[in-house]
Structures are given as C-alpha cells and as structure tokens.
Design a protein around this motif. Structure first.
Motif, PDB file in Angstrom:
ATOM      1  N   PHE A   1       0.850  -1.078   0.096  1.00  0.00           N
ATOM      2  CA  PHE A   1       0.092   0.048  -0.167  1.00  0.00           C
ATOM      3  C   PHE A   1       0.880   1.219   0.153  1.00  0.00           C
ATOM      4  N   PHE A   2       1.875   1.164   0.912  1.00  0.00           N
ATOM      5  CA  PHE A   2       2.841   2.310   1.062  1.00  0.00           C
ATOM      6  C   PHE A   2       3.478   2.615  -0.288  1.00  0.00           C
ATOM      7  N   GLU A   3       3.695   1.715  -0.898  1.00  0.00           N
ATOM      8  CA  GLU A   3       4.718   1.995  -2.325  1.00  0.00           C
ATOM      9  C   GLU A   3       3.795   2.720  -3.496  1.00  0.00           C
ATOM     10  N   LYS A   4       2.380   2.740  -2.978  1.00  0.00           N
ATOM     11  CA  LYS A   4       1.706   3.375  -4.011  1.00  0.00           C
ATOM     12  C   LYS A   4       1.349   5.035  -3.744  1.00  0.00           C
ATOM     13  N   HIS A   5       1.919   5.304  -2.567  1.00  0.00           N
ATOM     14  CA  HIS A   5       1.759   6.582  -2.084  1.00  0.00           C
ATOM     15  C   HIS A   5       3.116   7.411  -1.458  1.00  0.00           C
ATOM     16  N   GLY A   6       4.113   6.473  -1.482  1.00  0.00           N
ATOM     17  CA  GLY A   6       5.399   7.250  -0.840  1.00  0.00           C
ATOM     18  C   GLY A   6       6.698   6.237  -1.217  1.00  0.00           C
ATOM     19  N   GLU A   7       7.605   6.683  -0.821  1.00  0.00           N
ATOM     20  CA  GLU A   7       9.032   5.893  -1.152  1.00  0.00           C
ATOM     21  C   GLU A   7       9.463   4.802  -0.280  1.00  0.00           C
ATOM     22  N   VAL A   8       9.680   3.745  -0.554  1.00  0.00           N
ATOM     23  CA  VAL A   8      10.065   2.667   0.305  1.00  0.00           C
ATOM     24  C   VAL A   8      11.306   2.432  -0.030  1.00  0.00           C
ATOM     25  N   LEU A   9      12.368   2.392   1.088  1.00  0.00           N
ATOM     26  CA  LEU A   9      13.678   2.085   1.088  1.00  0.00           C
ATOM     27  C   LEU A   9      14.041   1.183   2.130  1.00  0.00           C
ATOM     28  N   ASN A  10      14.625  -0.019   1.523  1.00  0.00           N
ATOM     29  CA  ASN A  10      15.025  -1.296   2.123  1.00  0.00           C
ATOM     30  C   ASN A  10      16.490  -1.300   2.199  1.00  0.00           C
ATOM     31  N   LEU A  11      17.112  -1.030   3.475  1.00  0.00           N
ATOM     32  CA  LEU A  11      18.328  -1.104   3.706  1.00  0.00           C
ATOM     33  C   LEU A  11      19.046  -2.373   4.131  1.00  0.00           C
ATOM     34  N   GLN A  12      19.597  -3.428   3.163  1.00  0.00           N
ATOM     35  CA  GLN A  12      20.055  -4.619   3.560  1.00  0.00           C
ATOM     36  C   GLN A  12      21.605  -4.254   4.006  1.00  0.00           C
ATOM     37  N   ALA A  13      22.115  -5.413   4.789  1.00  0.00           N
ATOM     38  CA  ALA A  13      23.337  -5.479   5.303  1.00  0.00           C
ATOM     39  C   ALA A  13      24.409  -5.403   4.078  1.00  0.00           C
TER      40      ALA A  13
END
Length: 346
Positions: A137-149
C-alpha cells in the motif's frame, strides 16, 4: 512507486526533491537511523528544526488522532513539516488504527513529509501479512527504502572512508581484518574505527594496532577457533578456547557457533557439488542477513581440499559432543578439548 535504491534516495535528499511519505527499514539498523536523520535534517535545516515542525510518534499504542493533527498542521516559518513514526508495530496496533493510518498516508498535505522508520524493530515481510500488505500500500503513496546488510567489499570501503575522514589511512587487507574481528554490524565497526583512529593519531592503522586495540566479538573468536582447527593448529585452537572460557562464554554456545560454521561448509559443499551456487544456498536456507558466512565457508573449502571428505564425520562429532554437554556431568572444558583434538584428526 517502486522500492527506491540508496542512490535514488541520496539524489532526492541532495536536491531537496522530497516525496510526502517515506518508509525506511532493513537489516542494517545503523543505516536506517542514519538515513532517517539525514532526511530529517535536510527537510528541517537549522532554525526550522523545532518542536512544532518536527513531531515524533512511536508504536505500539499509536495516538492516531494526534498523528492526524500533526500531519494536517501547517509548518511554522518553514516550507515543510516533518512527522516521524518510529518502529511502527502493525502486529500490535488495532485494525482501526491501521485503517486510519492508511487514510492519513493517502492524503498527506504537500507541506508535510511523513517518515515511518524502523531503527530497532525487525520486519519479516514474508511471515507478516500485515506488514507485507502495508508496504505494498505504501509503495503507491510514498517511497520505500529497504537497507540490506552491506557486502564485504562495501563494508571495507565504508570503514576505509571513515578512517580517512578521521585523518588516518587503512588498507583493504587491514579493513578486512577489522571486519573479521568485529563482525559486520556497522555501528560496532564505526565505534572500533573511531577508537583505532584516536590511537593511531593521524597515522596508518596497521595490523599491529588492530591486534592490540580491537577486541574480537564472540562469533569472531569462535570462527578463529574453527579456522585454527581446520589449519591443524592445535596449540592455537586450545589457546582460543581458553580465552573464550576465561571470558565466561557458555560452552554450549561455543559449540553451537562451531557447529554452525561446519554446517555452513556442508551446505556450500553440497551446493557446489550439485552445480549450484552459494546464492542458491542463501535463498534456500535464508542466509540473506548472513551472506558473509557462506563466503567464509566457500573460502575455507577452497583452501582445505581434504575437508570436503570429512565434513559429515566432523558434524557427527559435534552432535555427539552437544549431547554430552547437555546430558553428562563431565567437565565441559575437557569435552571441548577432546572435540578439538578429534576434529583436527578427522
């Protein structure tokens, strides 16, 4: 909007081309906290960063009405207002609260930037349908930042960069030595680099300084123990065991980490013999946060050709010792010393 990369995020921050909502999470908690702070400071520089323009919320028991008021309020003497939610625990929030939160996210004013950040809480999107659906849902309304090791090369570059900022030089080989001793936690590594640079006082950080100053973490010590066993270095292996026991480390915990090292090698060896890669192993056995373990296992197998034939026997010895540690009254130190000698002869 798709999940963005670190470079995309950095470009947005640098150009002040902000979106109205950010969801920042991932394995590397140091980076989660770092990028959350970086974004906040860029949104609210200097005098703009006050208690009215910056409001923080946490979970569980999120006050959704207060959050809504904060998001809707206009900024004071600033182009933007920043509202942050830390460690939003959707599993513990009522469904009505989650529904209202989605409504708020879908209609954020242009003058507000909402940041949902996870500097402490770990998310497992595969096991939590709530988090998984919320991120979609959030991807449709904002930015998603996934910080992997970070991978080993990136970790090396990062700590070398930190050393340079503190006017010290650090070569790749010694950077790797620090990682081997401390693990891959960025916060721990940053603290060690600051300590080493203070000691080096503007000079090069040599292996002698690292050996004198850096204290190995528990897993790194056990990994060194395993390396000594595979190198048939009995004196060194027993010396490391004495150090671990002197530090009051639990014998069962020592054995557990030793066993995990051998199991890593067994899995890697089985995969390579079947024409698969260590990436396949990572996917099947969920090593995404521990890819460095598979890389270490592959390196050990490369330098110890005879080890491949004895892995099953080694794991059998480890299993029998585990049973003895948990069921007999024998001295745990003696059991571990016997195990080390048997593994060397295996």
């Amino acid at each position: 909007m798709p999940i963005i990369t670190e470079s995309d995020f950095a470009a947005q921050v640098k150009s002040s081309n902000f979106k109205n909502a950010y969801f920042i999470y991932g394995e590397e908690k140091y980076l989660v906290a770092h990028y959350t702070r970086l974004l906040t400071d860029k949104i609210l520089p200097g005098r703009c960063n006050n208690s009215f323009n910056l409001q923080n919320f946490s979970s569980p028991d999120l006050d959704i009405d207060a959050l809504n008021s904060a998001v809707e309020a206009l900024p004071l003497m600033s182009p933007f207002k920043c509202v942050r939610i830390f460690d939003l625990n959707l599993e513990k929030e009522p469904l009505d609260t989650v529904k209202k939160l989605k409504e708020i996210i879908a209609d954020i004013p242009e003058t507000t930037v909402l940041i949902i950040s996870f500097p402490n809480l770990n998310l497992d999107l595969k096991r939590s349908s709530r988090f998984s659906s919320f991120v979609k849902f959030f991807e449709k309304h904002g930015e998603v930042l996934n910080l992997q090791a970070l991978s080993k090369p990136k970790l090396q570059r990062q700590i070398i960069k930190w050393a340079e900022k503190l006017s010290c030089t650090l070569c790749e080989k010694n950077a790797q030595l620090i990682i081997d001793k401390c693990g891959n936690n960025l916060l721990v590594l940053k603290n060690e680099i600051e300590k080493l640079c203070a000691y080096a006082n503007g000079a090069e950080i040599t292996w002698q300084i690292i050996d004198e100053i850096v204290v190995c973490n528990f897993e790194a010590n056990v990994f060194e123990l395993t390396k000594a066993i595979m190198a048939k270095n009995c004196d060194r292996a027993l010396e490391i065991l004495d150090i671990l026991l002197f530090k009051k480390e639990e014998p069962i915990a020592i054995l557990a980490v030793m066993a995990s090292n051998y199991i890593d090698m067994y899995r890697v060896n089985a995969a390579l013999q079947s024409g698969r890669s260590i990436q396949d192993v990572a996917e099947i056995f969920d090593y995404k946060r521990k890819m460095f373990r598979l890389e270490n296992a592959q390196a050990q197998l490369r330098y110890n050709a005879n080890l491949k034939k004895s892995l099953r026997g080694c794991i059998d010895l480890l299993t029998k010792t585990d049973v003895m540690l948990k069921s007999s009254r024998m001295d745990p130190k003696i059991l571990l010393e016997e195990l080390i000698l048997k593994l060397i002869l295996c």
